[in-house]
Design a protein around this motif. Sequence first.
Motif, mmCIF file in Angstrom:
data_model
loop_
_atom_site.group_PDB
_atom_site.id
_atom_site.type_symbol
_atom_site.label_atom_id
_atom_site.label_comp_id
_atom_site.label_asym_id
_atom_site.label_seq_id
_atom_site.Cartn_x
_atom_site.Cartn_y
_atom_site.Cartn_z
ATOM 1 N N THR A 54 0.829 -1.201 0.000
ATOM 2 C CA THR A 54 0.000 0.000 0.000
ATOM 3 C C THR A 54 0.864 1.253 0.000
ATOM 4 O O THR A 54 1.793 1.370 0.807
ATOM 5 C CB THR A 54 -0.932 0.024 1.227
ATOM 6 N N LEU A 55 0.549 2.182 -0.901
ATOM 7 C CA LEU A 55 1.185 3.494 -0.905
ATOM 8 C C LEU A 55 0.388 4.409 0.023
ATOM 9 O O LEU A 55 -0.802 4.619 -0.184
ATOM 10 C CB LEU A 55 1.204 4.081 -2.318
ATOM 11 N N VAL A 56 1.051 4.914 1.048
ATOM 12 C CA VAL A 56 0.413 5.802 2.021
ATOM 13 C C VAL A 56 0.934 7.213 1.771
ATOM 14 O O VAL A 56 2.140 7.454 1.812
ATOM 15 C CB VAL A 56 0.713 5.360 3.461
ATOM 16 N N VAL A 57 0.019 8.145 1.499
ATOM 17 C CA VAL A 57 0.377 9.508 1.123
ATOM 18 C C VAL A 57 -0.048 10.468 2.228
ATOM 19 O O VAL A 57 -1.199 10.424 2.687
ATOM 20 C CB VAL A 57 -0.300 9.914 -0.204
ATOM 21 N N LEU A 58 0.858 11.321 2.657
ATOM 22 C CA LEU A 58 0.525 12.381 3.599
ATOM 23 C C LEU A 58 -0.117 13.523 2.827
ATOM 24 O O LEU A 58 0.550 14.293 2.146
ATOM 25 C CB LEU A 58 1.791 12.858 4.316
ATOM 26 N N ASP A 59 -1.447 13.611 2.914
ATOM 27 C CA ASP A 59 -2.251 14.607 2.200
ATOM 28 C C ASP A 59 -2.480 15.782 3.145
ATOM 29 O O ASP A 59 -3.487 15.866 3.844
ATOM 30 C CB ASP A 59 -3.568 13.956 1.772
ATOM 31 N N ARG B 276 -5.102 14.362 6.262
ATOM 32 C CA ARG B 276 -5.332 12.924 6.292
ATOM 33 C C ARG B 276 -4.190 12.189 5.591
ATOM 34 O O ARG B 276 -3.403 12.776 4.849
ATOM 35 C CB ARG B 276 -6.652 12.579 5.598
ATOM 36 N N PHE B 277 -4.120 10.891 5.848
ATOM 37 C CA PHE B 277 -3.315 9.975 5.056
ATOM 38 C C PHE B 277 -4.244 9.301 4.055
ATOM 39 O O PHE B 277 -5.334 8.859 4.421
ATOM 40 C CB PHE B 277 -2.649 8.919 5.941
#
Length: 328
Positions: free
Chosen positions: A213-218, A223-224
């Motif tokens: 899973t690619l987890v992005v700090l938005d 949110r992630f």
Amino acid sequence: MRGLHAPGGIALLLLFAVLAHSDKGWGGNGAPQDQGESSHLVSARTYAPRAFHQSRRDRLSGGLAPGLPYRMAADSQGRILVTDPALSVVHVFDTRQGKRWQIKGDRRHRLDKPAYIAVDADDNIYVTELGRFVVSVFQPSGRFMRTIGLGVLKLPTGIWVDKQNRRLYVADSFRNEILSFDLEGKPLQVFGSWGTGPGQLQRPLDIVLHRDTLVVLDAGNSRFELFDLQGNFRGLWPFGGNRTPIAFAFDAAGNLYYVDLDSGGLVAMDPQGKVLARFDPQRRFGQWIPRPSGPNFMCVATDVMGDILALRPTLELEVVKLVTDAAG
């Protein structure tokens, strides 16, 4: 999914450590649980700059006086790499040989405000340069190899190398997208778009590949966001407008650790979003006590042993352990 494209205009934003705060509250899957912390953080080991012998190649380079230590990565050789955009260098700490030196680039390509950093399976080094808006690639020795994303990337921030599939993922905070390339620099995919809905982004700042899973700090949406390796939206994990994560990492158990810009503290959360422990001024007796001067941390990363590394502004590195309380 769509192919790569390069919108007009150049982002002139120089993003270091200051982030705009979002006014959005909890949403999506709900707020992490802040009460009933059952663990605490301890420092298992410290790497102080003075403990490393300055290599011969670095003695005339100005040493390791920090300008703005920013992000870090660890390679398979036990080296910890720390970017410093203020000095336009990458600090290298060789924990096995006890040596330190700096990567500045070479005559073909000098580093210009390196910010985010990653390594591939061969320990080649990938750095986003805010002075050029590219990802630059260096050999482990520091010799320049190539740039990636010239004319396509507008404000590259977080990067991650999928070592198994030999793919580079880049968060672009100006485009509000995630772009992928092969390791030679060939454009592959783009996903995400500007907005507040599922799969949409506002100022993506950092990216981590955790398992598949690619987890992005938005940052703009507080949110992630989670995507699969093909860029399909898989979910989101809000952190709310009362927090400002600026860097994050995962341990082997799937717990998430992030540095909070507001407090400079370190927060550990389990995969269900429960806060396990916090390193900040409101700790209980017996928890890890920070040094009294200056901000606590700049970023976190995972080292070659799977441990969590925390970086201080003084270039001091801590190996952080999560310890379960007896009553937890």
